[in-house]
Write a protein that holds these residues in place. Structure first.
Motif, PDB file in Angstrom:
ATOM      1  N   ILE A  96       0.834  -1.211   0.000  1.00  0.00           N
ATOM      2  CA  ILE A  96       0.000   0.000   0.000  1.00  0.00           C
ATOM      3  C   ILE A  96       0.869   1.261   0.000  1.00  0.00           C
ATOM      4  N   LEU A  97       2.062   1.160   0.569  1.00  0.00           N
ATOM      5  CA  LEU A  97       2.995   2.289   0.489  1.00  0.00           C
ATOM      6  C   LEU A  97       3.488   2.486  -0.948  1.00  0.00           C
ATOM      7  N   GLN A  98       3.607   1.399  -1.703  1.00  0.00           N
ATOM      8  CA  GLN A  98       3.984   1.531  -3.110  1.00  0.00           C
ATOM      9  C   GLN A  98       2.882   2.230  -3.903  1.00  0.00           C
ATOM     10  N   TYR A  99       1.636   1.949  -3.564  1.00  0.00           N
ATOM     11  CA  TYR A  99       0.531   2.659  -4.216  1.00  0.00           C
ATOM     12  C   TYR A  99       0.598   4.153  -3.884  1.00  0.00           C
ATOM     13  N   ALA A 100       0.884   4.470  -2.629  1.00  0.00           N
ATOM     14  CA  ALA A 100       1.020   5.876  -2.227  1.00  0.00           C
ATOM     15  C   ALA A 100       2.179   6.523  -2.972  1.00  0.00           C
ATOM     16  N   CYS A 101       3.265   5.809  -3.133  1.00  0.00           N
ATOM     17  CA  CYS A 101       4.436   6.311  -3.845  1.00  0.00           C
ATOM     18  C   CYS A 101       4.067   6.648  -5.288  1.00  0.00           C
ATOM     19  N   ARG A 102       3.321   5.770  -5.927  1.00  0.00           N
ATOM     20  CA  ARG A 102       2.919   6.019  -7.316  1.00  0.00           C
ATOM     21  C   ARG A 102       1.971   7.221  -7.401  1.00  0.00           C
ATOM     22  N   ALA A 103       1.056   7.341  -6.448  1.00  0.00           N
ATOM     23  CA  ALA A 103       0.152   8.494  -6.434  1.00  0.00           C
ATOM     24  C   ALA A 103       0.955   9.787  -6.295  1.00  0.00           C
ATOM     25  N   ALA A 104       1.945   9.792  -5.416  1.00  0.00           N
ATOM     26  CA  ALA A 104       2.784  10.985  -5.224  1.00  0.00           C
ATOM     27  C   ALA A 104       3.601  11.284  -6.479  1.00  0.00           C
TER      28      ALA A 104
END
Length: 176
Positions: A96-104
């Motif tokens: 889920i942190l990777q998803y946040a990273c992609r959103a950022a």
């Protein structure tokens, strides 16, 4: 808190920019599932035929798709498996942190500023049980950020794959 902050930061940016492409940015976001499930040119064309407020060219289309991907990753940050474990360094939470990273990353591409640093300030307050990874920020910086796939990594992977193929690879390239 960090995920909620990032989501809330992205909402008005998405809403404002996507309003240039469609009368209802949220309905377009919800209907984007059709494109996720079928990324063919025909599917994308049909999506824009239903949602486009006006005719626009390839660059605007690309930006609209990036905006939709931004929202997709913002929703994926809340994938339930990432919230049922008591250790931040588990693969579920890292995902889920990777998803946040992609959103950022998409926010930086689309809006010229990255929400990553304020996000990391909040993530730093999330403790880990492992001394070598004391908090969410450290996990993000050491495990998530290095795994990010940008255009350069994608291009290198694609080029390496071509060494073993006779011609262009026909599989979908998803975000690229």
């Amino acid at each position: 808190e960090a995920m909620d902050w990032l989501r809330d930061r992205l909402i008005p940016l998405y809403e404002t920019r996507m309003s240039a492409y469609t009368a209802d940015p949220w309905r377009a976001r919800d209907d984007y599932i059709d494109v996720i499930l079928d990324r063919s040119v025909e599917s994308v064309d049909a999506f824009f035929a239903r949602h486009a407020a006006t005719e626009f060219g390839p660059e605007q289309r690309s930006e609209a798709l990036k905006l939709l991907e931004l929202q997709r990753h913002a929703m994926l940050m809340y994938t339930s498996c990432g919230w049922f474990f008591d250790e931040l360094s588990g693969i579920e939470t890292l995902q889920i942190l990777q998803y946040a990273c992609r959103a950022a990353e998409l926010a930086r591409e689309l809006f010229g500023e990255s929400p990553e640093e304020p996000f990391l300030d909040r993530l730093e307050r999330a403790p880990s049980n492992l001394p070598e990874q004391p908090n969410g920020r450290k996990l993000y910086e050491t495990r998530v950020r290095p795994s990010r796939v940008d255009m350069a990594k994608f291009g290198a992977n694609y080029a390496a794959t071509l060494l073993f193929e006779d011609g262009p690879i026909e599989e979908p390239k998803y975000g690229f």
